[in-house]
Design a protein around this motif. Sequence first.
Motif, PDB file in Angstrom:
ATOM      1  N   VAL A 174      39.602  40.669  42.453  1.00 49.34           N
ATOM      2  CA  VAL A 174      40.459  40.812  42.862  1.00 49.34           C
ATOM      3  C   VAL A 174      40.177  39.938  43.773  1.00 49.34           C
ATOM      4  N   ASP A 190      53.342  35.400  37.637  1.00 51.82           N
ATOM      5  CA  ASP A 190      53.269  37.116  37.884  1.00 51.82           C
ATOM      6  C   ASP A 190      51.677  37.411  37.122  1.00 51.82           C
ATOM      7  N   LEU A 193      49.219  37.569  39.628  1.00 53.24           N
ATOM      8  CA  LEU A 193      48.835  38.993  40.195  1.00 53.24           C
ATOM      9  C   LEU A 193      48.851  40.264  39.601  1.00 53.24           C
ATOM     10  N   ALA A 194      49.402  40.456  38.043  1.00 49.97           N
ATOM     11  CA  ALA A 194      49.396  41.402  37.512  1.00 49.97           C
ATOM     12  C   ALA A 194      47.840  41.742  37.032  1.00 49.97           C
ATOM     13  N   LEU A 197      46.694  43.180  40.030  1.00 52.47           N
ATOM     14  CA  LEU A 197      47.508  44.993  40.335  1.00 52.47           C
ATOM     15  C   LEU A 197      46.552  46.111  39.508  1.00 52.47           C
ATOM     16  N   ASP A 198      46.050  45.418  38.295  1.00 57.40           N
ATOM     17  CA  ASP A 198      45.474  46.153  37.609  1.00 57.40           C
ATOM     18  C   ASP A 198      43.739  46.551  38.287  1.00 57.40           C
ATOM     19  N   THR A 200      42.671  46.282  41.435  1.00 63.12           N
ATOM     20  CA  THR A 200      43.306  48.032  42.478  1.00 63.12           C
ATOM     21  C   THR A 200      43.664  48.965  41.834  1.00 63.12           C
ATOM     22  N   ARG A 201      44.452  48.927  40.883  1.00 63.53           N
ATOM     23  CA  ARG A 201      44.418  50.001  39.757  1.00 63.53           C
ATOM     24  C   ARG A 201      42.893  50.425  39.597  1.00 63.53           C
ATOM     25  N   SER A 204      41.679  52.279  42.264  1.00 58.13           N
ATOM     26  CA  SER A 204      41.925  53.604  43.018  1.00 58.13           C
ATOM     27  C   SER A 204      41.132  54.937  42.207  1.00 58.13           C
TER      28      SER A 204
END
Length: 360
Positions: A174, A190, A193-194, A197-198, A200-201, A204
């Motif tokens: 990240v 994209d 950014l994808a 996002l992956d 960050t998942r 999480s």
Amino acid sequence: MPPGNQRPPWWPDGEPWPPRNHWRRMRGRFFWRVGALLTVLFLFACAACSLSFYALAGPPPSMLDGPGMRGPMMNLAWWRLVAPAAVLLGGVGVTLTVLALRRTTAPLGDVMEAAGRVAAGDYGARVAERGPAEARDLARAFNTMTERLQVDDAQRRRLLADITHELRTPLAVVQGNLEGLLDGVYPRDDAHLALILDETRVLSRLVEDLRTLALAESGALRLQREPTDLEVLAEEAAASFRSSAGAAGVALRVESLGEVPLAEVDPVRIREVLTNLISNALRHTPAGGAVTVQLAAEPDGRRITVAVQDTGAGIPDESRGMGLGLAIAKNLVEAHGGEMQAGSAPGQGTSLSFTLPLPR
């Protein structure tokens, strides 16, 4: 605290739950021992005081009736007879009391000194098992406690190292991508950014895993038990890895040795256990290898065993730790009243298995 007679996951293995009143009985015996000691001391003191009073009162009249039994010589003879007996009796009582108190309190002093060392962070403190039976039981319990604290502290340190290791990779991805986007090295499209996002998942999921681990270790994890077909559950967990296993050239299969009865478990949590074990096995199995999920009920029908075996390099002796996923799996299995085992040899693969109790 788990309801009823369900053993909490943090309760030591091999000790009955609910705990017996052993320590209450031991405490009662200890106070009886102290009471008996004080009673003996009181009797010795009464006897010594009686003799002393008898000596001060002088010889009885019956001893003064004979010829030559009057005057200071008689008093001196009386004192020589009675006074040494009173001193001897008092000395014996005090000596026995001091020895008994020392034998009883010296082990307590050892425990107090060792407790101070533990409070300062020295979990290697141990005490000698000596003194009365109650003091030896106390020393044995103290040594068991410090041994568990030492093991738990070592596991905590390894777990922190594992958590740091697993968090470092997604955070680095990240951070690297965001710096590249801000510096203009990467286009702000994209795809990048994808990727962020992956990751960050992933973060999480790691946070949720940590929450699950904290709940399991504290005994506060609530299980939604229901009759579950573990063979179907294993097939579903393996199906989610089939594409990645095929891409890595690893065969993934589920086998049942005989009939597998229904288990009273939380299917979501046990699937999480299977997911962690299969993921760990695939991560350590090279192309051309195989990962097998094997289920079997024990002959007595009281437990069922689920084993995840791989043909990887095995776990080396200097392995850093069991990993966050395996720590979660272990705690989830223990929350169900089961046990988890690991068997491995370098170059011969690894077998991670767990047993679950079956409803009677």
